[in-house]
Design a protein around this motif. Structure first.
Motif, mmCIF file in Angstrom:
data_model
loop_
_atom_site.group_PDB
_atom_site.id
_atom_site.type_symbol
_atom_site.label_atom_id
_atom_site.label_comp_id
_atom_site.label_asym_id
_atom_site.label_seq_id
_atom_site.Cartn_x
_atom_site.Cartn_y
_atom_site.Cartn_z
ATOM 1 N N VAL A 36 41.496 39.210 34.985
ATOM 2 C CA VAL A 36 41.977 40.141 36.009
ATOM 3 C C VAL A 36 43.317 39.654 36.544
ATOM 4 C CG1 VAL A 36 39.623 40.778 36.666
ATOM 5 C CG2 VAL A 36 40.826 38.987 37.949
ATOM 6 N N ASP A 37 44.101 40.586 37.100
ATOM 7 C CA ASP A 37 45.361 40.202 37.728
ATOM 8 C C ASP A 37 45.132 39.954 39.219
ATOM 9 O OD1 ASP A 37 45.250 42.668 39.006
ATOM 10 O OD2 ASP A 37 46.909 43.554 37.890
ATOM 11 N N GLY A 38 46.222 39.740 39.960
ATOM 12 C CA GLY A 38 46.112 39.407 41.368
ATOM 13 C C GLY A 38 45.596 40.520 42.247
ATOM 14 N N ARG A 39 45.385 41.712 41.674
ATOM 15 C CA ARG A 39 44.838 42.831 42.449
ATOM 16 C C ARG A 39 43.462 43.257 41.940
ATOM 17 N NH1 ARG A 39 50.486 46.247 42.289
ATOM 18 N NH2 ARG A 39 51.732 44.751 43.455
ATOM 19 N N GLN A 40 42.825 42.379 41.191
ATOM 20 C CA GLN A 40 41.487 42.600 40.642
ATOM 21 C C GLN A 40 41.455 43.634 39.533
ATOM 22 O OE1 GLN A 40 38.166 42.897 43.373
ATOM 23 N NE2 GLN A 40 39.240 41.774 44.967
ATOM 24 N N ALA A 72 36.973 52.734 35.731
ATOM 25 C CA ALA A 72 36.412 52.315 37.024
ATOM 26 C C ALA A 72 37.519 52.102 38.044
ATOM 27 C CB ALA A 72 35.602 51.034 36.849
ATOM 28 N N ALA A 73 38.661 51.549 37.601
ATOM 29 C CA ALA A 73 39.787 51.341 38.517
ATOM 30 C C ALA A 73 40.301 52.667 39.058
ATOM 31 C CB ALA A 73 40.909 50.593 37.799
ATOM 32 N N ALA A 96 49.626 36.967 39.057
ATOM 33 C CA ALA A 96 48.702 35.899 38.669
ATOM 34 C C ALA A 96 47.601 36.445 37.767
ATOM 35 C CB ALA A 96 48.103 35.256 39.916
ATOM 36 N N ARG A 97 46.979 35.563 36.988
ATOM 37 C CA ARG A 97 45.902 35.941 36.083
ATOM 38 C C ARG A 97 44.712 35.003 36.290
ATOM 39 N NH1 ARG A 97 49.046 39.182 36.212
ATOM 40 N NH2 ARG A 97 50.176 40.327 34.582
#
Length: 213
Positions: free
Chosen positions: A49-53, A208-209, A34-35
């Motif tokens: 962001v995607d479904g995992r932030q 940061a990720a 998801a977006r």
């Protein structure tokens, strides 16, 4: 004659049903593909962001320097990122509530009872069964965090300050979360274009990720 651990097994049955409900509902709501897009109040900055932030895209309006003072760039990035994450969490909560309503609890109760009967036939002690329940909890937590790869180990979170490749956008990470975003005006090129800002911001988000674990 009552089993000596009947009371414990009864409580574990209830816990098992709740865990199964949680697991099934969580599985239905994990959407890593998801977006979600967020924008700052002026509409100048957009973050996806995607479904995992994880940040996948950063966009600055080509007329950013006419619409937003340079001193406000960091705050605009933080606001856009926060709005995207908020949309993700809101969508996840709604999907979880919908999925939880669709769970067949009667079927889960039958399956939990079958499992407990099996444990009793094998004379499994309650503390051993508790270990099984704790394993289920860990799997659900990993599923919520990592979607289609729930068996990975939980990362260690570190505090860090990172920048993009050109060093003029700085992100502070605390307790595994993005805490602050700053644009270092002394390093910001005088003639920076919207593409320059987007590339720098995306690089800073990716750094940061990695720091988040």
């Amino acid at each position: 004659m009552a089993h000596p651990h009947d009371d414990v097994f009864s409580r574990l049955r209830r816990v098992s049903v709740e865990l199964r409900t949680l697991s099934q509902a969580t599985s239905a709501t994990v959407r890593p593909g998801a977006r979600f897009e967020g924008r700052d109040g002026s509409g100048t900055v957009a973050v996806t962001v995607d479904g995992r932030q994880r940040v996948e895209r950063v966009h600055f309006d080509p007329r950013w320097d006419q619409r937003l003072a340079r001193e406000r760039l960091g705050g605009a990035l933080m606001q856009a990122y926060g709005e995207a994450v908020c949309d993700l969490l809101t969508a996840g909560a709604r999907a979880f509530e919908d999925a939880e309503r669709d769970v067949d609890r009667a079927d889960l109760e039958r399956r939990a009872e079958d499992d407990l009967r099996s444990h009793r036939r094998r004379y499994l002690a309650p503390d051993e069964l508790l270990g099984d329940v704790q394993d289920q909890l860990r799997q659900i937590e990993m599923l919520q965090l990592y979607g289609d790869n729930p068996d990975v180990r939980a990362p260690e979170h570190h505090d860090a300050t990172v920048t993009g490749p050109s060093g003029f956008i700085e992100i502070t990470v605390q307790s595994g979360q993005i805490h602050d975003i700053r644009v270092l005006l002394s390093r910001l090129p005088a003639m920076a274009a919207n593409g320059d800002l987007a590339r720098e911001a995306l690089g800073a988000f990716h750094a940061a990720a990695r720091a988040r674990g």
